[in-house]
Write a protein that holds these residues in place. Sequence first.
Motif, mmCIF file in Angstrom:
data_model
loop_
_atom_site.group_PDB
_atom_site.id
_atom_site.type_symbol
_atom_site.label_atom_id
_atom_site.label_comp_id
_atom_site.label_asym_id
_atom_site.label_seq_id
_atom_site.Cartn_x
_atom_site.Cartn_y
_atom_site.Cartn_z
ATOM 1 N N LEU A 21 30.322 3.582 -4.611
ATOM 2 C CA LEU A 21 31.437 3.673 -3.676
ATOM 3 C C LEU A 21 31.064 4.208 -2.295
ATOM 4 C CD1 LEU A 21 34.154 4.980 -6.138
ATOM 5 C CD2 LEU A 21 33.670 2.623 -5.443
ATOM 6 N N LYS A 22 29.787 4.512 -2.077
ATOM 7 C CA LYS A 22 29.358 5.045 -0.785
ATOM 8 C C LYS A 22 28.243 4.184 -0.208
ATOM 9 C CE LYS A 22 30.949 9.615 -1.589
ATOM 10 N NZ LYS A 22 30.871 10.965 -1.206
ATOM 11 N N THR A 23 28.067 4.285 1.105
ATOM 12 C CA THR A 23 27.056 3.487 1.785
ATOM 13 C C THR A 23 26.157 4.382 2.627
ATOM 14 O OG1 THR A 23 28.528 3.134 3.676
ATOM 15 C CG2 THR A 23 28.573 1.459 1.928
ATOM 16 N N THR A 24 25.113 3.776 3.158
ATOM 17 C CA THR A 24 24.191 4.488 4.029
ATOM 18 C C THR A 24 23.988 3.690 5.308
ATOM 19 O OG1 THR A 24 22.056 5.603 4.102
ATOM 20 C CG2 THR A 24 22.093 3.473 3.046
ATOM 21 N N CYS A 25 23.652 4.379 6.356
ATOM 22 C CA CYS A 25 23.377 3.753 7.641
ATOM 23 C C CYS A 25 21.880 3.447 7.711
ATOM 24 C CB CYS A 25 23.772 4.705 8.765
ATOM 25 S SG CYS A 25 23.461 4.037 10.399
ATOM 26 N N PRO A 26 21.507 2.295 8.259
ATOM 27 C CA PRO A 26 20.077 1.988 8.398
ATOM 28 C C PRO A 26 19.314 3.057 9.180
ATOM 29 C CG PRO A 26 21.392 0.054 8.906
ATOM 30 C CD PRO A 26 22.348 1.196 8.734
ATOM 31 N N SER A 27 19.982 3.745 10.091
ATOM 32 C CA SER A 27 19.290 4.784 10.864
ATOM 33 C C SER A 27 18.833 5.937 9.966
ATOM 34 C CB SER A 27 20.173 5.312 11.994
ATOM 35 O OG SER A 27 21.274 6.017 11.488
ATOM 36 N N THR A 61 27.877 -4.135 4.975
ATOM 37 C CA THR A 61 29.240 -4.204 5.495
ATOM 38 C C THR A 61 29.270 -3.771 6.955
ATOM 39 O OG1 THR A 61 29.740 -1.959 4.755
ATOM 40 C CG2 THR A 61 30.311 -3.749 3.240
ATOM 41 N N GLN A 62 30.323 -4.240 7.607
ATOM 42 C CA GLN A 62 30.598 -3.830 8.983
ATOM 43 C C GLN A 62 32.104 -3.630 9.067
ATOM 44 O OE1 GLN A 62 29.866 -6.632 12.277
ATOM 45 N NE2 GLN A 62 28.544 -5.016 13.112
ATOM 46 N N LYS A 63 32.506 -2.437 9.462
ATOM 47 C CA LYS A 63 33.920 -2.067 9.494
ATOM 48 C C LYS A 63 34.581 -2.292 8.134
ATOM 49 C CE LYS A 63 34.360 -2.879 14.397
ATOM 50 N NZ LYS A 63 35.031 -3.563 15.477
ATOM 51 N N GLY A 64 33.813 -2.024 7.068
ATOM 52 C CA GLY A 64 34.328 -2.118 5.712
ATOM 53 C C GLY A 64 34.355 -3.517 5.113
ATOM 54 N N MET A 65 33.973 -4.525 5.880
ATOM 55 C CA MET A 65 33.995 -5.902 5.397
ATOM 56 C C MET A 65 32.570 -6.412 5.218
ATOM 57 S SD MET A 65 37.208 -6.427 5.167
ATOM 58 C CE MET A 65 37.185 -8.148 4.774
ATOM 59 N N PRO A 66 32.300 -7.136 4.120
ATOM 60 C CA PRO A 66 30.955 -7.679 3.912
ATOM 61 C C PRO A 66 30.556 -8.647 5.030
ATOM 62 C CG PRO A 66 32.276 -7.858 1.919
ATOM 63 C CD PRO A 66 33.201 -7.443 3.017
ATOM 64 N N VAL A 67 29.302 -8.564 5.434
ATOM 65 C CA VAL A 67 28.733 -9.492 6.406
ATOM 66 C C VAL A 67 27.467 -10.080 5.818
ATOM 67 C CG1 VAL A 67 29.692 -8.374 8.447
ATOM 68 C CG2 VAL A 67 27.481 -7.646 7.608
ATOM 69 N N THR A 68 27.157 -11.289 6.211
ATOM 70 C CA THR A 68 25.953 -11.933 5.697
ATOM 71 C C THR A 68 25.141 -12.491 6.849
ATOM 72 O OG1 THR A 68 27.115 -14.023 5.402
ATOM 73 C CG2 THR A 68 26.986 -12.573 3.488
ATOM 74 N N GLY A 69 23.854 -12.479 6.647
ATOM 75 C CA GLY A 69 22.930 -13.083 7.594
ATOM 76 C C GLY A 69 22.811 -12.364 8.906
ATOM 77 N N GLU A 70 21.673 -12.573 9.514
ATOM 78 C CA GLU A 70 21.427 -12.020 10.833
ATOM 79 C C GLU A 70 21.709 -13.106 11.846
ATOM 80 O OE1 GLU A 70 18.107 -9.046 11.205
ATOM 81 O OE2 GLU A 70 17.407 -10.248 9.536
ATOM 82 N N PRO A 71 21.969 -12.870 13.068
ATOM 83 C CA PRO A 71 22.107 -11.550 13.659
ATOM 84 C C PRO A 71 23.526 -11.019 13.555
ATOM 85 C CG PRO A 71 22.195 -13.181 15.387
ATOM 86 C CD PRO A 71 22.032 -13.918 14.072
ATOM 87 N N VAL A 72 23.643 -9.810 13.151
ATOM 88 C CA VAL A 72 24.922 -9.106 13.136
ATOM 89 C C VAL A 72 24.789 -7.997 14.165
ATOM 90 C CG1 VAL A 72 26.455 -7.641 11.788
ATOM 91 C CG2 VAL A 72 25.391 -9.631 10.723
ATOM 92 N N LYS A 73 25.628 -8.006 15.141
ATOM 93 C CA LYS A 73 25.570 -6.998 16.205
ATOM 94 C C LYS A 73 26.420 -5.799 15.825
ATOM 95 C CE LYS A 73 24.222 -9.962 19.805
ATOM 96 N NZ LYS A 73 22.887 -9.751 20.195
ATOM 97 N N GLY A 74 25.999 -4.632 16.239
ATOM 98 C CA GLY A 74 26.755 -3.419 15.998
ATOM 99 C C GLY A 74 26.345 -2.730 14.716
ATOM 100 N N PRO A 75 27.014 -1.621 14.426
ATOM 101 C CA PRO A 75 26.654 -0.809 13.259
ATOM 102 C C PRO A 75 26.965 -1.507 11.946
ATOM 103 C CG PRO A 75 28.498 0.183 14.453
ATOM 104 C CD PRO A 75 28.078 -1.025 15.215
ATOM 105 N N ILE A 76 26.075 -1.301 10.994
ATOM 106 C CA ILE A 76 26.272 -1.825 9.636
ATOM 107 C C ILE A 76 26.074 -0.681 8.657
ATOM 108 C CG2 ILE A 76 25.577 -4.189 10.177
ATOM 109 C CD1 ILE A 76 22.819 -3.507 8.887
ATOM 110 N N ARG A 77 26.517 -0.902 7.438
ATOM 111 C CA ARG A 77 26.323 0.049 6.341
ATOM 112 C C ARG A 77 25.716 -0.717 5.174
ATOM 113 N NH1 ARG A 77 26.778 5.261 7.643
ATOM 114 N NH2 ARG A 77 27.341 5.708 5.504
ATOM 115 N N ILE A 78 24.912 -0.031 4.392
ATOM 116 C CA ILE A 78 24.230 -0.635 3.242
ATOM 117 C C ILE A 78 24.702 0.075 1.981
ATOM 118 C CG2 ILE A 78 22.004 -1.173 2.194
ATOM 119 C CD1 ILE A 78 20.803 -0.574 5.055
ATOM 120 N N GLY A 79 25.088 -0.698 0.974
ATOM 121 C CA GLY A 79 25.531 -0.116 -0.276
ATOM 122 C C GLY A 79 25.082 -0.922 -1.473
ATOM 123 N N LEU A 80 25.340 -0.384 -2.641
ATOM 124 C CA LEU A 80 25.030 -1.087 -3.882
ATOM 125 C C LEU A 80 25.927 -2.308 -4.024
ATOM 126 C CD1 LEU A 80 24.688 1.751 -6.528
ATOM 127 C CD2 LEU A 80 22.863 0.375 -5.542
#
Length: 82
Positions: A21-27, A61-80
């Motif tokens: 239920l939690k994610t991490t930032c690539p940074s 995810t980005q803003k809580g919604m799943p995203v796929t493929g690059e390039p995705v601009k802006g902050p993302i989160r990584i989760g299980l």
Amino acid sequence: MSVKPDIAKAILQSAAERGALKTTCPSEIARALFPSEWRSHMDEVRGVAFQLQEKGQVVITQKGMPVTGEPVKGPIRIGLKL
């Protein structure tokens, strides 16, 4: 780009430690692996995260919604992947 074992391992370990239920930032991954020059490795960490997503190992995810493929601009989160 082939998956870099240390980066992939760190991403998967962080996701597992955080739980489903939690994610991490690539940074956070970049800072842990490359403390003095983490900013220069951000694209590399994000790239590995997207490779792991393609393999079905994580969800990005980005803003809580799943995203796929690059390039995705802006902050993302990584989760299980649930």
